[in-house]
Design an enzyme around this catalytic site. Structure first.
Site, mmCIF file in Angstrom:
data_model
loop_
_atom_site.group_PDB
_atom_site.id
_atom_site.type_symbol
_atom_site.label_atom_id
_atom_site.label_comp_id
_atom_site.label_asym_id
_atom_site.label_seq_id
_atom_site.Cartn_x
_atom_site.Cartn_y
_atom_site.Cartn_z
ATOM 1 N N HIS A 163 30.816 50.162 40.488
ATOM 2 C CA HIS A 163 30.052 48.930 40.282
ATOM 3 C C HIS A 163 31.041 47.790 40.053
ATOM 4 O O HIS A 163 31.647 47.699 38.975
ATOM 5 C CB HIS A 163 29.126 49.148 39.067
ATOM 6 C CG HIS A 163 28.320 47.958 38.669
ATOM 7 N ND1 HIS A 163 27.638 47.908 37.468
ATOM 8 C CD2 HIS A 163 28.064 46.775 39.291
ATOM 9 C CE1 HIS A 163 27.003 46.743 37.378
ATOM 10 N NE2 HIS A 163 27.251 46.039 38.466
ATOM 11 N N HIS A 221 29.520 56.798 37.276
ATOM 12 C CA HIS A 221 29.382 55.344 37.364
ATOM 13 C C HIS A 221 30.639 54.707 36.756
ATOM 14 O O HIS A 221 30.962 54.933 35.587
ATOM 15 C CB HIS A 221 28.129 54.886 36.621
ATOM 16 C CG HIS A 221 27.808 53.437 36.837
ATOM 17 N ND1 HIS A 221 27.210 52.967 37.973
ATOM 18 C CD2 HIS A 221 28.028 52.349 36.058
ATOM 19 C CE1 HIS A 221 27.048 51.658 37.893
ATOM 20 N NE2 HIS A 221 27.548 51.251 36.735
ATOM 21 N N MET A 271 31.926 44.242 39.153
ATOM 22 C CA MET A 271 31.466 43.000 38.520
ATOM 23 C C MET A 271 32.619 42.018 38.593
ATOM 24 O O MET A 271 33.237 41.656 37.589
ATOM 25 C CB MET A 271 31.045 43.281 37.079
ATOM 26 C CG MET A 271 29.724 44.018 36.995
ATOM 27 S SD MET A 271 29.453 44.795 35.401
ATOM 28 C CE MET A 271 30.263 46.352 35.705
ATOM 29 N N MET A 331 20.072 45.364 37.623
ATOM 30 C CA MET A 331 20.625 45.249 36.272
ATOM 31 C C MET A 331 19.488 45.034 35.281
ATOM 32 O O MET A 331 18.745 44.055 35.389
ATOM 33 C CB MET A 331 21.609 44.079 36.184
ATOM 34 C CG MET A 331 22.915 44.267 36.940
ATOM 35 S SD MET A 331 23.807 45.793 36.558
ATOM 36 C CE MET A 331 24.076 45.616 34.784
ATOM 37 N N MET A 362 35.362 45.294 35.890
ATOM 38 C CA MET A 362 35.112 43.909 35.456
ATOM 39 C C MET A 362 36.396 43.094 35.553
ATOM 40 O O MET A 362 37.486 43.635 35.375
ATOM 41 C CB MET A 362 34.638 43.899 34.003
ATOM 42 C CG MET A 362 33.428 44.768 33.752
ATOM 43 S SD MET A 362 32.917 44.651 32.041
ATOM 44 C CE MET A 362 31.696 45.969 31.969
ATOM 45 N N SER A 388 27.752 56.410 32.841
ATOM 46 C CA SER A 388 28.717 55.309 32.907
ATOM 47 C C SER A 388 29.931 55.599 32.032
ATOM 48 O O SER A 388 29.831 55.705 30.806
ATOM 49 C CB SER A 388 28.060 54.008 32.452
ATOM 50 O OG SER A 388 29.066 53.016 32.352
ATOM 51 N N ASP A 428 32.510 51.127 36.033
ATOM 52 C CA ASP A 428 32.288 49.684 35.919
ATOM 53 C C ASP A 428 33.601 48.925 35.985
ATOM 54 O O ASP A 428 34.436 49.053 35.094
ATOM 55 C CB ASP A 428 31.600 49.387 34.583
ATOM 56 C CG ASP A 428 30.167 49.869 34.564
ATOM 57 O OD1 ASP A 428 29.376 49.393 35.393
ATOM 58 O OD2 ASP A 428 29.840 50.738 33.731
ATOM 59 N N ASP A 486 20.583 50.015 35.920
ATOM 60 C CA ASP A 486 21.771 50.025 35.050
ATOM 61 C C ASP A 486 21.569 49.119 33.837
ATOM 62 O O ASP A 486 21.397 47.908 33.987
ATOM 63 C CB ASP A 486 22.965 49.540 35.887
ATOM 64 C CG ASP A 486 24.290 49.631 35.168
ATOM 65 O OD1 ASP A 486 24.332 50.148 34.042
ATOM 66 O OD2 ASP A 486 25.294 49.169 35.760
HETATM 67 C C1 DX5 Z 1 27.116 46.899 32.042
HETATM 68 C C2 DX5 Z 1 27.485 48.049 32.922
HETATM 69 C C3 DX5 Z 1 26.766 49.303 32.615
HETATM 70 C C4 DX5 Z 1 26.975 49.835 31.204
HETATM 71 C C5 DX5 Z 1 25.651 50.409 30.802
HETATM 72 O O1 DX5 Z 1 27.696 45.766 32.543
HETATM 73 O O2 DX5 Z 1 27.200 47.732 34.279
HETATM 74 O O3 DX5 Z 1 27.027 50.307 33.581
HETATM 75 O O4 DX5 Z 1 27.966 50.809 31.108
HETATM 76 O O5 DX5 Z 1 25.730 50.750 29.472
HETATM 77 P P1 DX5 Z 1 24.455 51.206 28.633
HETATM 78 O O6 DX5 Z 1 23.885 52.419 29.331
HETATM 79 O O7 DX5 Z 1 25.036 51.507 27.314
HETATM 80 O O8 DX5 Z 1 23.490 50.059 28.627
HETATM 81 ZN ZN ZN Z 2 27.363 49.371 35.756
#
Ligand code: DX5
Ligand code: ZN
Length: 215
Positions: A65, A32, A67, A136, A36, A7, A34, A174
């Site tokens: 991903h 990956h 969010m 998740m 948001m 990630s 993310d 994740d």
């Molecule tokens: C959280 C993200 C993850 C995050 C995971 O909302 O979706 O992808 O980067 O981070 P770690 O591996 O540190 O839990």
């Molecule tokens: Zn993620």
């Protein structure tokens, strides 16, 4: 072998190209990313320009991903930005079937993410349409959180649903993944692991990716 998707949320944003090259040269399978929106989750992160910038240098598929609320609005834009897998949240999609078809119509692989409180049973009617389900194992929004144990049993349930329906869906997990939680997730039926802080906070991220790849 387990698919590893480091990630980038935990990478050094001021040295993003360096970290992208590290992943290119590692045993990792995907990137990956993310995204948001400060609305679906209480945080902000990458947007479209950053995804495009990563895609320019990445030599492996982008596992994006989302969010965000209303992901349907941005499906075409993420396809153009270079996403290979596009994962939306079940909780953000009142017309999930339509959203999945829209992702596939843009020639991307379609994924659905489940928050910790959402049971796998909600996917019974769409599992055969899905390329990926993202479980998740933390509440989305932040890296470095504690792994939620219930994700192990949830992975088993999802594996059973996929087998029962004869689906080819990949199971990705994740949040809070390290070699210890990762090993148990793979035993429970996970195909792919996302890891952020465990990779980037380690002294040798590339070696850590190689270690996860062996699970
Ligand atoms: C959280 C993200 C993850 C995050 C995971 O909302 O979706 O992808 O980067 O981070 P770690 O591996 O540190 O839990
Ligand atoms: Zn993620």
């Amino acid at each position: 072998m387990t698919i590893i998707s480091p990630s980038l949320l935990a990478s050094d944003f001021a040295n993003l190209q360096r970290d992208v090259e590290m992943i290119n040269n590692s045993a990792a399978d995907w990137f990956h990313v993310d995204v948001m929106d400060g609305s679906f989750v209480p945080n902000l992160s990458f947007g479209l320009p950053s995804v495009k910038a990563v895609a320019k240098h990445a030599t492996k598929p982008l596992d994006v991903h989302l969010m965000i609320v209303n992901p349907d609005k941005y499906i075409t834009a993420f396809a153009e930005a270079g996403a290979a897998y596009l994962t939306v949240h079940y909780e953000a999609c009142p017309h999930l079937h339509r959203t999945i078809q829209a992702i596939k119509a843009e020639d991307m692989k379609a994924g659905v993410a489940l928050n910790p409180h959402t049971p796998v049973s909600v996917l019974e009617e769409v599992i055969n349409d899905l390329d990926l389900v993202l479980i998740m194992s933390v509440n989305p929004g932040f890296g470095g959180q504690k792994f939620i144990e219930a994700a192990i049993e949830k992975t088993r349930k999802l594996r059973a649903l996929i087998t029962e329906k004869g689906a080819k869906t990949l199971i990705e997990i994740d949040g809070g993944v390290n070699t210890e939680t990762g090993r148990r997730l793979v035993e429970a039926g996970a195909d792919a692991l996302v890891a952020g802080s465990f990779v980037f906070n380690s002294p040798d991220p590339s070696a850590t990716i190689a270690e996860l790849k062996q699970l």
